[in-house]
Design a protein around this motif. Sequence first.
Motif, PDB file in Angstrom:
ATOM      1  N   UNK A 120       7.515  -3.575  -4.260  1.00  9.65           N
ATOM      2  CA  UNK A 120       6.712  -2.343  -4.158  1.00  9.65           C
ATOM      3  C   UNK A 120       7.543  -1.066  -4.019  1.00  9.65           C
ATOM      4  N   UNK A 121       8.255  -0.725  -5.103  1.00  6.55           N
ATOM      5  CA  UNK A 121       9.007   0.528  -5.122  1.00  6.55           C
ATOM      6  C   UNK A 121       8.216   1.643  -5.816  1.00  6.55           C
ATOM      7  N   UNK A 122       7.213   1.258  -6.625  1.00  2.81           N
ATOM      8  CA  UNK A 122       6.357   2.194  -7.371  1.00  2.81           C
ATOM      9  C   UNK A 122       7.161   3.012  -8.383  1.00  2.81           C
ATOM     10  N   UNK A 123       8.215   2.392  -8.909  1.00  2.52           N
ATOM     11  CA  UNK A 123       9.132   3.025  -9.854  1.00  2.52           C
ATOM     12  C   UNK A 123       8.792   2.591 -11.275  1.00  2.52           C
ATOM     13  N   UNK A 124       8.962   3.501 -12.218  1.00  3.76           N
ATOM     14  CA  UNK A 124       8.756   3.186 -13.619  1.00  3.76           C
ATOM     15  C   UNK A 124       9.898   3.760 -14.443  1.00  3.76           C
ATOM     16  N   UNK A 125      10.370   2.980 -15.425  1.00  3.31           N
ATOM     17  CA  UNK A 125      11.425   3.434 -16.313  1.00  3.31           C
ATOM     18  C   UNK A 125      11.218   2.748 -17.659  1.00  3.31           C
ATOM     19  N   UNK A 126      10.912   3.511 -18.681  1.00  5.26           N
ATOM     20  CA  UNK A 126      10.581   2.948 -19.994  1.00  5.26           C
ATOM     21  C   UNK A 126      11.751   2.174 -20.601  1.00  5.26           C
ATOM     22  N   UNK A 157       0.812  -1.220   0.000  1.00  4.76           N
ATOM     23  CA  UNK A 157       0.000   0.000   0.000  1.00  4.76           C
ATOM     24  C   UNK A 157       0.848   1.274   0.000  1.00  4.76           C
ATOM     25  N   UNK A 158       2.169   1.131  -0.009  1.00  5.50           N
ATOM     26  CA  UNK A 158       3.050   2.301  -0.045  1.00  5.50           C
ATOM     27  C   UNK A 158       3.115   3.054   1.264  1.00  5.50           C
ATOM     28  N   UNK A 159       2.846   2.392   2.365  1.00  6.98           N
ATOM     29  CA  UNK A 159       2.855   3.044   3.679  1.00  6.98           C
ATOM     30  C   UNK A 159       4.195   2.807   4.373  1.00  6.98           C
ATOM     31  N   UNK A 160       5.271   3.278   3.730  1.00  2.00           N
ATOM     32  CA  UNK A 160       6.621   3.130   4.268  1.00  2.00           C
ATOM     33  C   UNK A 160       7.550   4.091   3.531  1.00  2.00           C
TER      34      UNK A 160
END
Length: 560
Positions: free
Chosen positions: A479-485, A447-450
């Motif tokens: 769960x890093x929520x990172x994006x890189x094309x 959930x990104x709570x960190x």
Amino acid sequence: MKRKKLISCILAASLLASSSLVGCGQKTGDKGGDTSAAKVDKEQYINCNLGAEPKTLDPSKGTDIYAAWILAETMEGLTRLEQEDGKDVVKAAGAEKWEHNEDGTVWKFYLRDYNWSDGKKVTAEDFIYSVKRTLDPKTGAPYANLLYVIKNGAAINEGKAPLDSLGMKALDEKTLEITLESPCPYFFQITYNKTFVPQRKDIVEKYGDKYGAEPDTMVYCGPFNIKSWTHNSEMVLEKSDKYWDKKSVKLEKVNMKIIKDESAAYNSLYSGSLDLGGVSKKEWIEKFDKTGKFNNLQGYKPGASYIFFNTKDKLFKNANVRKAFSIGVTRDDLCDVIFKGRQKPAYGWVPPTVLVNDKEFRAEADEPIKNLIKENQDPKELLSKGLKELGMDPDPSKLTVTFLQAGTDQWFRTYAEYLQEMYKKTLGITLKTEYVEWPVFQKKTDEGKFELASMSMSGDYNDPNTFFDGFISATAYVPTFWKNEEYDKLTTEAQNIMDVAKRLDNYKKAEKILLYDDAVIAPTGFPTRNTYVYKYVKNLMTPLFGTTELKYTYTDGRSK
């Protein structure tokens, strides 16, 4: 979220070594499952340490290695991972034979006659239902992307194609045809994965969200059934009388205890309450060696421990901040002090032993974090730079960061205290720690709570893709929520090309993006194992990939 054998960082210490025994591809005892000429104990059982409570045993939803081990013993997929002469070998299991076309895009698996624990036949449709359920976006399966190699798998999981467009069909009750999106260099290596175990539609629909939560909500088709599950205490498996190859199974019972405390696990092993276990403390190693009662299995595991950052967080959305926290890790000391030498410092992401065909990736690639350290001698200066870019006070001494830990016992506290002192010294910050149990840890990170947290990973199959696919933006399970094309392009391309040199080059570039350019994670160590197994335990297979194989295990001389 997607999938992977994700585990709390204590894997890298010793408890998971005692439970999963995922490691260096060794085997105790005689070769194969034939014990006709061997003397075996009258009572056939083995006591193991599972190490932690599985979040769920639902094959479509489980992510941790604890569930993976249980499922490997209770479910029969298309193939099984075993060993011959110390090497991992994919063996026939639910499928007794298979064939494929010239370019490897169409596979046919011919199922043997075998049954579920309630007596019903396992059919090709059970495999198709299982894969469709995992890919169905409504399921929210963390393992879904491993199935993207199947035609329309990705489109289905992304809601862009109907389930019935999946490249799988039953030619008859016992013949399963799988069509891939394109040639896949590692497809056969994943056929023993839990994503390829069958599931019964009637059972799943009967129990709904409770499926996989208790033993009586499932049916089984592997060597063992789950007899009982005392949550956070013990799981007991018993030999299945419906298993097609039951003559090869000698163990009548497997007692999987859940012992989280390191000292308690050591004492249980020493007293004989456990039959095998990982050991990291020098004084205990000497104690076990003196007994002369154990075989000692040593070597690298195909895994890595790492710190990961929440890139949605107001602080860790900045790449220079993440880089500072990565090079601020004193990896050599960390592996020596906290992991007692049972981990080797990690300056890359893919661990030793992982191959691209016959080439070991780590021997062919640079170590990106060493390059990052070389170019940034002062982590504190790099952190100040990142804070300025964020419009924050550039003085690191005024910064307080919370570190989320996936456990509450003393090992986790010792580890966190070390990191507090380490980051105070290298970055000048104050690090606070939040301690939670593993299921809560998974929920909070999902959930990104960190802000930052630590975890370990064990590879699913012998190919670099098993370590890189977890960060592809469309299917990320870390769960890093990172994006890189560019990263997405490199890794997805490498999944679908057969050229070894090209694949190797793509993964080198992807590793540089992950660790050097964007510093999404900070690998800290590559785990090794030091596992003690009583000499009376025979035929214990511990493949490099996959989980411990107990199908052929038996004991001879337990009472001596």
